[in-house]
Design a protein around this motif. Structure first.
Motif, PDB file in Angstrom:
ATOM      1  N   LEU A 169      -9.395  -0.797  -1.198  1.00 47.03           N
ATOM      2  CA  LEU A 169      -9.568  -0.601  -2.637  1.00 47.03           C
ATOM      3  C   LEU A 169      -9.046  -1.804  -3.411  1.00 47.03           C
ATOM      4  O   LEU A 169      -9.670  -2.247  -4.384  1.00 47.03           O
ATOM      5  CB  LEU A 169      -8.835   0.667  -3.096  1.00 47.03           C
ATOM      6  CG  LEU A 169      -9.574   1.986  -2.891  1.00 47.03           C
ATOM      7  CD1 LEU A 169      -8.647   3.159  -3.159  1.00 47.03           C
ATOM      8  CD2 LEU A 169     -10.791   2.066  -3.805  1.00 47.03           C
ATOM      9  N   ALA A 170      -7.915  -2.330  -2.948  1.00 43.32           N
ATOM     10  CA  ALA A 170      -7.349  -3.506  -3.609  1.00 43.32           C
ATOM     11  C   ALA A 170      -8.300  -4.697  -3.496  1.00 43.32           C
ATOM     12  O   ALA A 170      -8.452  -5.471  -4.445  1.00 43.32           O
ATOM     13  CB  ALA A 170      -6.001  -3.852  -2.983  1.00 43.32           C
ATOM     14  N   GLN A 172      -5.890   2.138   0.579  1.00 41.17           N
ATOM     15  CA  GLN A 172      -5.337   1.356  -0.539  1.00 41.17           C
ATOM     16  C   GLN A 172      -5.721  -0.114  -0.462  1.00 41.17           C
ATOM     17  O   GLN A 172      -6.089  -0.716  -1.468  1.00 41.17           O
ATOM     18  CB  GLN A 172      -3.800   1.451  -0.565  1.00 41.17           C
ATOM     19  CG  GLN A 172      -3.256   2.851  -0.581  1.00 41.17           C
ATOM     20  CD  GLN A 172      -3.301   3.502  -1.929  1.00 41.17           C
ATOM     21  OE1 GLN A 172      -4.350   3.552  -2.571  1.00 41.17           O
ATOM     22  NE2 GLN A 172      -2.180   4.015  -2.387  1.00 41.17           N
ATOM     23  N   LYS A 207      -0.549  -1.209  -4.256  1.00 38.55           N
ATOM     24  CA  LYS A 207      -1.988  -1.420  -4.063  1.00 38.55           C
ATOM     25  C   LYS A 207      -2.690  -0.096  -4.362  1.00 38.55           C
ATOM     26  O   LYS A 207      -2.137   0.946  -4.067  1.00 38.55           O
ATOM     27  CB  LYS A 207      -2.273  -1.813  -2.613  1.00 38.55           C
ATOM     28  CG  LYS A 207      -1.934  -3.248  -2.277  1.00 38.55           C
ATOM     29  CD  LYS A 207      -2.266  -3.471  -0.811  1.00 38.55           C
ATOM     30  CE  LYS A 207      -1.726  -4.812  -0.337  1.00 38.55           C
ATOM     31  NZ  LYS A 207      -1.880  -4.955   1.119  1.00 38.55           N
ATOM     32  N   PRO A 208      -3.871  -0.071  -4.855  1.00 38.09           N
ATOM     33  CA  PRO A 208      -4.673  -1.222  -5.281  1.00 38.09           C
ATOM     34  C   PRO A 208      -4.308  -1.650  -6.703  1.00 38.09           C
ATOM     35  O   PRO A 208      -4.199  -0.810  -7.580  1.00 38.09           O
ATOM     36  CB  PRO A 208      -6.088  -0.654  -5.249  1.00 38.09           C
ATOM     37  CG  PRO A 208      -5.935   0.812  -5.467  1.00 38.09           C
ATOM     38  CD  PRO A 208      -4.580   1.198  -4.988  1.00 38.09           C
ATOM     39  N   PHE A 209      -4.092  -2.924  -6.904  1.00 39.00           N
ATOM     40  CA  PHE A 209      -3.723  -3.403  -8.240  1.00 39.00           C
ATOM     41  C   PHE A 209      -4.833  -4.313  -8.767  1.00 39.00           C
ATOM     42  O   PHE A 209      -5.703  -4.757  -8.029  1.00 39.00           O
ATOM     43  CB  PHE A 209      -2.400  -4.168  -8.187  1.00 39.00           C
ATOM     44  CG  PHE A 209      -2.347  -5.194  -7.104  1.00 39.00           C
ATOM     45  CD1 PHE A 209      -2.961  -6.432  -7.276  1.00 39.00           C
ATOM     46  CD2 PHE A 209      -1.695  -4.929  -5.906  1.00 39.00           C
ATOM     47  CE1 PHE A 209      -2.917  -7.373  -6.268  1.00 39.00           C
ATOM     48  CE2 PHE A 209      -1.664  -5.871  -4.884  1.00 39.00           C
ATOM     49  CZ  PHE A 209      -2.277  -7.103  -5.070  1.00 39.00           C
ATOM     50  N   LYS A 252     -11.191  -4.133  -5.913  1.00 41.69           N
ATOM     51  CA  LYS A 252     -10.715  -4.377  -7.277  1.00 41.69           C
ATOM     52  C   LYS A 252     -10.593  -5.867  -7.550  1.00 41.69           C
ATOM     53  O   LYS A 252     -11.036  -6.367  -8.583  1.00 41.69           O
ATOM     54  CB  LYS A 252      -9.350  -3.712  -7.473  1.00 41.69           C
ATOM     55  CG  LYS A 252      -9.433  -2.420  -8.255  1.00 41.69           C
ATOM     56  CD  LYS A 252      -8.041  -1.982  -8.615  1.00 41.69           C
ATOM     57  CE  LYS A 252      -8.067  -0.957  -9.724  1.00 41.69           C
ATOM     58  NZ  LYS A 252      -6.740  -0.460 -10.014  1.00 41.69           N
ATOM     59  N   ALA A 285       0.843  -1.194   0.000  1.00 42.48           N
ATOM     60  CA  ALA A 285       0.000   0.000   0.000  1.00 42.48           C
ATOM     61  C   ALA A 285       0.872   1.236   0.000  1.00 42.48           C
ATOM     62  O   ALA A 285       0.434   2.328  -0.310  1.00 42.48           O
ATOM     63  CB  ALA A 285      -0.902  -0.016   1.222  1.00 42.48           C
TER      64      ALA A 285
END
Lengths: 225, 418
Positions: free
Chosen positions: B226-227, B223, A101-103, B230, A80
């Protein structure tokens, strides 16, 4: 191929495992630093996906440990922390790739494949999918042994499709893969369409079957039976 | 108005009427004292004359002085009184009017009444008054001068810590806060002021740090979720039985997540720039970066059929963080492409130490002053997240560069002065 996923977030661990499992990989996971340490000490892996922020320690220490032990495993840091410092530190320690991240799972999959190819685990230097053969080192694509002259973006698009073959890849995944961070949603979708149209035409000109299926609304699927 | 000017003005406002009143009063007091003195002398002379008259049997009109004012003359009237009076006589020799004090009195002796007049010019009295006033004025003048000098001196020395505090406050910048900003002084009040200011800036600074830290942490923490979103979208997409409607919904979720992710990324970048986390500085060539960025946007330029007109006269080399330099130029070029018309134009030129990027496009709907403000978008429906130019602004602020926007002849022009 055996992969170790070191990630503390259970939901993310679950999804990554599920996606990679479908690729036919053998995938194990560790949820914290200590468990990860135990696993890397005992088993051999071909590829290790490691998060930097872990309970009880830093993923960077695991990278260091692996390198000290002369491990042959390819290492991809998933973090992250998208800071340049961490990226440089990670790569300096010997990690092969750094994915912030985010991937997208499609992106992660493509990176694992690329790493695999670079490390040449499969023993051959070309990717062969039916009549298409790609030599990544030379960036050349042949269809039925005829060279196809592709632009950089078309080549990357094809490779991304093949890395994620028989998968639905979203237009957003493709846009991010091709243009990185600054891909604008709306116009990049149009550009993908343009690049794909050209790619399809160039492949068809050499007698290649059209493998790219348009999935309504979402994206495409490079379907190979 | 400056403190010293104000002090002097108030002082003048109070002291001028006082000086006038004091002058008026002392003039009258001194004058009456002097008159009393003259009158006394005239009285003594009168008594002396009377004594002489009493000893002399008979006397005709006699002048006692050169000016023919003092005299003794026999008279028929007799009044049992005396009168002091003033008179003015023209002195031919001196060619001026001369004031005199007169004492008229009557004396009855040897069966004869005499009028005794004694006179005395009062110029001595006037000269004395004049002298007194001159010295009075000189003293007042010196006092004033001394007052100004003292005030000036005080404002230069006593108020020095105060002015130092003001200039420190003016220079104060949250980014380079140090603990002892306002140094101690030996004046109690200024010391109190500085202590209070130190406390206040300390508090502001720590709040500022907390806020920055919060932005950075919040963005970081976002993050991973969100990951996860996704990843799950990616997995859901693989489902073979999705209906068209569900695919549309999935696409909407995917697009929104991507937007959220880029928003988060931009906020994190802003926080990092403001936290000064891009410390490594190297010499970067703006021309090289421009070429790299233009190559990156090549397909977009082609798709929009945008012509690039290079008017670069010389390369600009600046010392800054290379990542930030790239972000700076990328955002400006991206902006020039995004807000361009199809078949439009981008003009790149350098002028001394500034880079000018202009692009064809319609005039802004929003206020130009708000262009660099976070989340201000000219067109709400456009795909941009509204942080690109704020990032440009914060990079320029970090290095004290200047960026100006102008709209000229249907061209948006950004002038970046390094």
């Amino acid at each position: 191929m055996k992969i170790l996923l070191i990630e503390d977030e259970p939901e993310l661990r679950k999804s990554i495992k599920q996606y990679l499992h479908q690729e036919g990989y053998l995938i194990e996971s560790a949820s914290d630093f200590i468990k990860a340490q135990e696993k890397v000490n005992v088993y051999q892996y071909d590829c290790i996906l490691v998060d930097i922020t872990l309970p009880n320690g830093s993923g960077l220490d695991i990278v260091k440990q692996l390198k000290d032990a002369n491990s042959k495993a390819g290492i991809i840091i998933i973090s992250a922390k998208n800071s340049l410092d961490d990226r440089i530190k990670g790569l300096d320690l010997g990690a092969d790739d750094y994915l912030p991240k985010p991937f997208d799972l499609a992106e992660l999959n493509a990176r694992i494949k690329a790493l695999n190819r670079r490390r040449n685990f499969d023993g051959n230097k070309s990717i062969i999918v039916n009549e298409i053969s790609i030599i990544p080192e030379e960036r050349t694509v042949k269809v039925n042994d005829q060279l196809v002259n592709l632009t950089t973006k078309e080549y990357e698009l094809l490779l991304f499709f093949i890395s994620n073959k028989n998968r639905v890849v979203s237009k957003n995944s493709i846009a991010e893969h091709l243009w990185g961070d600054d891909s604008d949603q709306l116009d990049s979708h149009d550009f993908i369409y343009v690049h794909l149209k050209n790619l399809r035409k160039k492949l068809a000109d050499k007698g290649c079957e059209d493998y790219v299926q348009t999935i309504y609304g979402i994206g495409y699927n490079f379907k190979i039976n | 108005m400056k403190l010293i000017t104000k002090t002097i003005l108030y002082y003048l406002l109070i002291s001028l009427p006082l000086i006038i009143i004091a002058g008026f009063l002392s003039y009258h007091l001194i004058r009456s004292e002097l008159r009393d003195g003259t009158d006394e002398m005239l009285w003594k002379e009168k008594l002396h004359n009377e004594n002489i008259l009493k000893l002399q049997p008979e006397i005709k009109k006699t002048y006692l002085s050169l000016d023919s004012l003092s005299m003794i003359s026999p008279t028929l009237f007799h009044k049992d009184q005396y009168v002091f009076s003033d008179t003015t006589i023209f002195d031919v020799a001196e060619n001026e009017n001369v004031n005199y004090r007169l004492l008229k009195s009557f004396l009855n002796t040897n069966n004869q009444t005499y009028l005794i007049v004694v006179a005395k010019p009062t110029f001595e009295e006037e000269e004395l008054l004049e002298g007194l006033f001159t010295s009075f004025a000189i003293i007042v003048g010196f006092l004033m001068l001394a007052f100004f000098a003292v005030n000036w001196f005080l404002s230069k020395t006593l108020w020095k810590p105060f002015y130092k505090t003001i200039s420190k406050l003016n220079e104060y910048n949250l980014q380079n806060h140090s603990n002892e900003n306002f140094s101690a002084s030996n004046t109690k009040e200024f010391n109190q002021l500085n202590t209070a200011l130190n406390k206040m800036t300390e508090k502001i600074h720590s709040d500022f740090l907390l806020q920055k830290e919060f932005t950075e942490n919040a963005s970081h923490e976002m993050q991973t979720p969100l990951a996860i979103i996704k990843a799950n979208i990616n997995l859901l997409m693989q489902s073979p039985n999705l209906k068209a409607e569900e695919m549309d919904q999935l696409q909407a979720i995917d697009n929104t997540t991507k937007k959220l992710a880029s928003l988060n990324k931009a906020l994190l970048l802003l926080a990092k720039i403001e936290n000064n986390q891009f410390k490594e500085i190297s010499e970067v060539s703006i021309k090289d970066i421009l070429n790299k960025v233009l190559a990156h946007f090549e397909d977009r330029l082609m798709a929009k059929n945008i012509l690039i007109e290079h008017k670069i006269i010389s390369d600009i080399k600046v010392k800054m963080n290379s990542t930030l330099a790239e972000i700076l130029i990328t955002n400006l070029i991206q902006n020039a492409i995004r807000h361009n018309t199809t078949g439009g134009k981008i003009i790149l030129e350098t002028e001394n130490n500034s880079l000018i990027i202009s692009n064809s496009g319609e005039a802004l709907k929003i206020n130009t002053d708000e262009l660099f403000t976070r989340f201000k978008k000219n067109d709400a429906s456009k795909e941009s997240i509204g942080l690109g130019l704020s990032i440009v602004k914060s990079i320029t602020e970090l290095y004290n560069y200047k960026i100006e926007y102008n709209y000229k002849n249907l061209f948006h022009e950004f002038n970046l002065q390094f």
